[in-house]
Enzyme design. Structure first.
Site, PDB file in Angstrom:
ATOM      1  N   GLU A  98      31.688   4.238  63.539  1.00 31.49           N
ATOM      2  CA  GLU A  98      32.220   3.864  62.541  1.00 31.49           C
ATOM      3  C   GLU A  98      32.662   2.819  62.544  1.00 31.49           C
ATOM      4  O   GLU A  98      32.820   1.815  61.969  1.00 31.49           O
ATOM      5  CB  GLU A  98      31.342   4.157  61.412  1.00 31.49           C
ATOM      6  CG  GLU A  98      29.854   5.381  61.758  1.00 31.49           C
ATOM      7  CD  GLU A  98      29.498   3.951  61.236  1.00 31.49           C
ATOM      8  OE1 GLU A  98      29.284   2.726  60.848  1.00 31.49           O
ATOM      9  OE2 GLU A  98      27.858   3.894  62.001  1.00 31.49           O
TER      10      GLU A  98
ATOM     11  N   LYS B 104      53.704   6.608  59.421  1.00 34.78           N
ATOM     12  CA  LYS B 104      54.662   6.702  57.341  1.00 34.78           C
ATOM     13  C   LYS B 104      56.220   6.307  57.246  1.00 34.78           C
ATOM     14  O   LYS B 104      56.738   5.372  57.948  1.00 34.78           O
ATOM     15  CB  LYS B 104      54.562   8.263  57.418  1.00 34.78           C
ATOM     16  CG  LYS B 104      54.231   9.203  58.026  1.00 34.78           C
ATOM     17  CD  LYS B 104      54.876  10.921  58.469  1.00 34.78           C
ATOM     18  CE  LYS B 104      53.229  11.580  57.651  1.00 34.78           C
ATOM     19  NZ  LYS B 104      53.566  12.112  56.159  1.00 34.78           N
TER      20      LYS B 104
ATOM     21  N   LYS C 129      58.862  15.079  54.556  1.00 31.51           N
ATOM     22  CA  LYS C 129      58.511  15.913  55.686  1.00 31.51           C
ATOM     23  C   LYS C 129      60.281  16.493  56.402  1.00 31.51           C
ATOM     24  O   LYS C 129      60.038  17.857  56.125  1.00 31.51           O
ATOM     25  CB  LYS C 129      58.417  14.936  56.344  1.00 31.51           C
ATOM     26  CG  LYS C 129      57.158  16.516  57.353  1.00 31.51           C
ATOM     27  CD  LYS C 129      56.026  15.745  57.687  1.00 31.51           C
ATOM     28  CE  LYS C 129      54.873  17.119  58.099  1.00 31.51           C
ATOM     29  NZ  LYS C 129      53.640  16.029  58.529  1.00 31.51           N
TER      30      LYS C 129
ATOM     31  N   ASP D 148      53.656  13.146  63.040  1.00 29.54           N
ATOM     32  CA  ASP D 148      52.522  12.739  62.494  1.00 29.54           C
ATOM     33  C   ASP D 148      52.154  11.567  62.137  1.00 29.54           C
ATOM     34  O   ASP D 148      52.173  10.598  61.122  1.00 29.54           O
ATOM     35  CB  ASP D 148      51.967  13.253  61.791  1.00 29.54           C
ATOM     36  CG  ASP D 148      52.320  13.658  60.332  1.00 29.54           C
ATOM     37  OD1 ASP D 148      53.328  13.879  60.905  1.00 29.54           O
ATOM     38  OD2 ASP D 148      51.821  13.993  59.555  1.00 29.54           O
TER      39      ASP D 148
ATOM     40  N   LYS E 279      38.766  24.517  57.714  1.00 28.35           N
ATOM     41  CA  LYS E 279      39.816  25.494  57.236  1.00 28.35           C
ATOM     42  C   LYS E 279      38.420  26.042  56.306  1.00 28.35           C
ATOM     43  O   LYS E 279      37.812  26.242  55.808  1.00 28.35           O
ATOM     44  CB  LYS E 279      40.766  24.662  56.089  1.00 28.35           C
ATOM     45  CG  LYS E 279      41.797  23.952  57.740  1.00 28.35           C
ATOM     46  CD  LYS E 279      42.725  23.109  57.334  1.00 28.35           C
ATOM     47  CE  LYS E 279      43.756  22.582  57.821  1.00 28.35           C
ATOM     48  NZ  LYS E 279      44.214  21.293  57.729  1.00 28.35           N
TER      49      LYS E 279
ATOM     50  N   HIS F 268      41.835  17.500  65.215  1.00 29.32           N
ATOM     51  CA  HIS F 268      42.918  16.530  65.536  1.00 29.32           C
ATOM     52  C   HIS F 268      43.307  16.618  66.908  1.00 29.32           C
ATOM     53  O   HIS F 268      42.641  17.809  67.335  1.00 29.32           O
ATOM     54  CB  HIS F 268      43.886  17.556  64.514  1.00 29.32           C
ATOM     55  CG  HIS F 268      43.466  17.451  62.927  1.00 29.32           C
ATOM     56  ND1 HIS F 268      44.356  17.660  62.131  1.00 29.32           N
ATOM     57  CD2 HIS F 268      42.294  16.922  62.348  1.00 29.32           C
ATOM     58  CE1 HIS F 268      43.224  17.354  60.573  1.00 29.32           C
ATOM     59  NE2 HIS F 268      42.666  16.962  61.425  1.00 29.32           N
TER      60      HIS F 268
ATOM     61  N   GLU G 282      48.807  11.331  65.621  1.00 32.05           N
ATOM     62  CA  GLU G 282      47.821  12.028  65.826  1.00 32.05           C
ATOM     63  C   GLU G 282      47.016  11.568  65.262  1.00 32.05           C
ATOM     64  O   GLU G 282      46.721  10.263  64.981  1.00 32.05           O
ATOM     65  CB  GLU G 282      48.379  12.317  64.965  1.00 32.05           C
ATOM     66  CG  GLU G 282      48.092  13.490  64.057  1.00 32.05           C
ATOM     67  CD  GLU G 282      47.805  14.314  62.599  1.00 32.05           C
ATOM     68  OE1 GLU G 282      48.072  15.335  61.748  1.00 32.05           O
ATOM     69  OE2 GLU G 282      48.450  13.239  61.595  1.00 32.05           O
TER      70      GLU G 282
ATOM     71  N   ALA H 142      36.651  14.934  52.469  1.00 31.94           N
ATOM     72  CA  ALA H 142      38.837  14.725  52.773  1.00 31.94           C
ATOM     73  C   ALA H 142      39.225  13.764  51.571  1.00 31.94           C
ATOM     74  O   ALA H 142      39.905  14.503  51.211  1.00 31.94           O
ATOM     75  CB  ALA H 142      38.399  14.434  54.496  1.00 31.94           C
TER      76      ALA H 142
END
Length: 250
Positions: free
Chosen positions: A52, A59, A67, A86, A126, A134, A153, A165
């Site tokens: 789609e 980042k 991080k 990521d 989860k 993933h 990622e 989500a």
């Protein structure tokens, strides 16, 4: 000389971090090109687009350092490359669950891609209801003076999974990640509803596909033409004679 040293050090660090992040940007560019090629090929031969839309992100240096600090690792470019996987991310949104695994298989068949890790949160959601596939994939990029293998990622999910989500993320942000238990329960129920919708739409899609395949068995004029990038070409009569007058003679 002493006064200029910090400036030179800062300039070198800026150049190093720019070059470092540039590699990840190029990795995203290369990966999106792969996706475009696979999508167009699939569209040509199956008259159907499994994707789609896609969305990529890089980042920020601030986010990377936060991080890295949270994980307790040294602050250096080699440390970032080793421990932060990521930095470059791409999300692929599909219509149906089967498309997710179809795209995953297509990526795994690419000889220049190295699959580092696959986490299937569709078969094994989860606890909060999150569903997605993933993949951590290493892709080669070619700079002016070297080749680099860069991790990207990849998240592949349906429209329903992506919708859930996105709302879940907004709710967690609003409550500063301390969501009331009642809302957590409702979020989980919403995830189950989205999963049920995915399964129902998958069944409808399969039924429609069966009807189309039955109709395509008829030998018609549309099979005597090919279409590439919105350009249509009529197959020459000599070529049609070579392959026969119909499906029974092929």
């Amino acid at each position: 000389m002493l006064n200029t040293l910090p400036v030179e050090q800062f300039r070198k660090f800026k150049n190093d971090i720019t070059r470092f992040l540039m590699a990840y940007k190029f990795a995203l560019d290369a990966f999106e090109t792969k996706i475009d090629i696979l999508t167009e090929e699939f569209q040509l031969f199956h008259d159907y687009n499994p994707i789609e839309h896609t969305k990529s992100r890089l980042k920020s240096p601030e986010s990377i350092l936060k991080k890295l600090h949270k994980k307790g690792h040294d602050i250096s470019l080699p440390s970032i490359k080793t421990h932060i996987t990521d930095i470059a991310g791409i999300r692929i949104t599909c219509s149906f669950i089967a498309d997710i695994y179809r795209i995953s298989e297509m990526l795994q068949s690419q000889s220049d891609l190295k699959i580092i890790e696959i986490e299937d949160y569709i078969q094994h959601p989860k606890p909060n209801g999150y569903r997605s596939l993933h993949m951590l994939i290493e892709i080669p990029i070619y700079m002016s003076d070297r080749k680099e293998n860069v991790c990207v990622e990849v998240q592949i999910r349906t429209i329903a999974m992506d919708f859930w989500a996105s709302l879940e993320h907004k709710i967690y942000y609003k409550y500063n990640r301390t969501v009331p238990p009642k809302l957590l329960l409702e979020l989980k129920e919403a995830s189950d509803s989205a999963a049920a919708l995915d399964q129902k739409m998958e069944r409808l899609h399969n039924e429609i596909t069966e009807v189309k395949e039955a109709q395509s068995q008829e030998w018609g004029d549309e099979l005597k033409r090919i279409s590439i990038s919105n350009q249509q070409f009529q197959l020459p009569e000599a070529l049609l004679r070579l392959i026969g007058d119909g499906p029974d003679e092929i």
